[in-house]
Design an enzyme around this catalytic site. Structure first.
Site, short mmCIF file in Angstrom:
data_model
loop_
_atom_site.label_atom_id
_atom_site.label_comp_id
_atom_site.label_asym_id
_atom_site.label_seq_id
_atom_site.Cartn_x
_atom_site.Cartn_y
_atom_site.Cartn_z
CB CYS A 90 53.41 36.96 34.41
SG CYS A 90 51.59 37.19 35.16
CG ASP A 97 35.06 51.11 32.26
OD1 ASP A 97 34.80 50.25 30.72
OD2 ASP A 97 34.82 52.21 32.98
CB CYS A 154 48.55 34.88 34.10
SG CYS A 154 50.01 34.77 32.74
CB CYS A 158 53.53 33.99 32.13
SG CYS A 158 53.80 35.59 31.30
CG HIS A 200 49.89 38.38 29.70
ND1 HIS A 200 50.97 37.67 30.91
CD2 HIS A 200 50.37 39.17 29.97
CE1 HIS A 200 51.53 39.02 31.31
NE2 HIS A 200 51.67 40.03 30.03
CG ASP A 243 27.93 50.72 29.92
OD1 ASP A 243 26.39 50.53 30.13
OD2 ASP A 243 28.53 50.78 29.30
#
Length: 375
Positions: A304, A266, A306, A309, A335, A92
């Protein structure tokens, strides 16, 4: 050398899916960019961020210019080498952080003079200096320097601010120069006023940019007002260039923005929420602090994949959060980022296959059910 380019592969209504090509790799759109404020996505290793499916990260010019400084990062090989991330990085311009974080700031036509929030040291940020810093960092996508008016503001104040941003956009373009393989994005301003948004878009197209951001939203105006602007703002920007909605957002903000033609977003939310015990799941938000999870052997989200999880129970996640263990923020952030990237992949597939409306309906229906019943 790969040039910077954008290819739209499919559309479904106003939504688009495609690919941004950069010398450092492809960015699949719609894309969610995790925020790596100080050259790190908090609580995550770069390879872990990549494993969630992220194609690009965002870095903050304001934070990096103050510490460790852009000159130091350049001396150490640039931001990609410094933070061990070999994929694209968007930086940015520093404008938003100057307005929101710095103290004793003074705005003039030239730029913004401000005191650092870290040590009070004095700095001047202008369009030219912002371009210089982002060049030193070596980011792939550079944002032009703009002013972000604090809301609420009168329409006259928003108009004056937008016109200043457009003059700064021209100076940013001039200072950016010719940098093959690197892209410069312009930022549309104008608050929630259609005529001002149109004026801003025309000026940006006249200057000419590699991509266009919709700025000045997600600053407290509310989702309804934001979507109201996106209903017309996207159409004001070139169809053949990426459109980036800055600072968004919650999962339902993202879905609504994609439906309206946004390609990139974002937000700090997945990582910030992870550090404060909030998990984002298909069924909405889960507050792992709550006592209901203390004896729950089930995963956060059984669908999930990840690490949080796959390998840990709600009871464990509750325990490590309550114990203020570092692994808590690590697992919940992983996660959340995984969930966000999975959502983006789902949106891309739905647009490609012409079934976005059904995908969105399922998304809202599942969230409306709320979290699984306590044991």
């Amino acid at each position: 050398m790969t040039k910077f380019s954008f290819t739209r592969n499919a559309t479904d209504g106003a939504a688009r899916t495609g690919v941004i090509d950069t010398p450092r790799g492809q960015i699949r759109t719609p894309a969610f960019m995790p925020v790596g404020t100080a050259a790190t996505v908090k609580a995550m290793m770069p390879e872990s961020v990549a494993a969630t499916g992220a194609d690009i990260l965002l870095g903050n010019t304001y934070h990096l210019m103050l510490r460790p400084t852009a000159e130091r990062i350049a001396g150490l090989g640039g931001l990609h080498t410094f933070m061990n991330w070999d994929k694209p990085i968007l930086t940015d311009s520093g404008g938003f952080q100057v307005m929101s974080l710095a103290s004793l700031r003074k705005l003039t036509e030239e730029g913004v003079r401000f005191a650092s929030h870290i040590d009070g040291s004095k700095h001047m940020l202008t369009p030219e200096r912002s371009m210089e810093i982002q060049k030193l960092l070596g980011s792939d996508i550079v944002m032009c320097f703009d002013e972000c008016p604090a809301l609420p503001a009168t329409e006259a104040e928003v108009a004056a601010s937008m016109r200043l941003s457009m003059r700064w956009a021209q100076r940013s373009r001039d200072a950016f120069g010719d940098r093959p393989g690197h892209a410069l994005f312009g930022i549309q301003q104008g608050g929630v006023t259609r005529e001002l948004r149109a004026e801003s878009a025309e000026k940006l197209k006249e200057i000419g940019f590699d991509g266009y951001a919709v700025g000045g939203l997600a600053v407290g105006e509310g989702q309804e007002a934001m979507f109201g602007v996106l209903d017309y703002a996207c159409d004001m920007l070139p169809e053949d260039k990426p459109r980036y909605l800055m600072g968004v957002g919650k999962p339902d903000d993202i879905v609504g923005a994609v439906e309206r033609g946004i390609d990139m977003m974002d937000c700090v939310l997945p990582s910030r929420s992870g550090r404060t015990g909030q998990a984002w799941t298909r069924r909405g938000q889960v507050n792992i602090k709550n006592a209901r999870h203390a004896d729950d052997p089930r995963p956060l989200d059984e669908a999930c994949s990840c690490p949080a999880c796959s390998n840990y129970s709600r009871a464990y996640l509750h325990h490590v959060f309550r114990s203020q263990e570092m692994i808590s923020g690590m697992l919940l952030t992983w996660h959340n980022l995984h969930y966000y990237q999975e959502l983006m992949a789902g949106l891309r597939a739905a647009i490609s296959e012409g079934r976005l409306a059904a995908f969105v309906a399922d998304f809202h229906a599942l969230r409306a059910q709320g979290d699984i019943e306590p044991l």
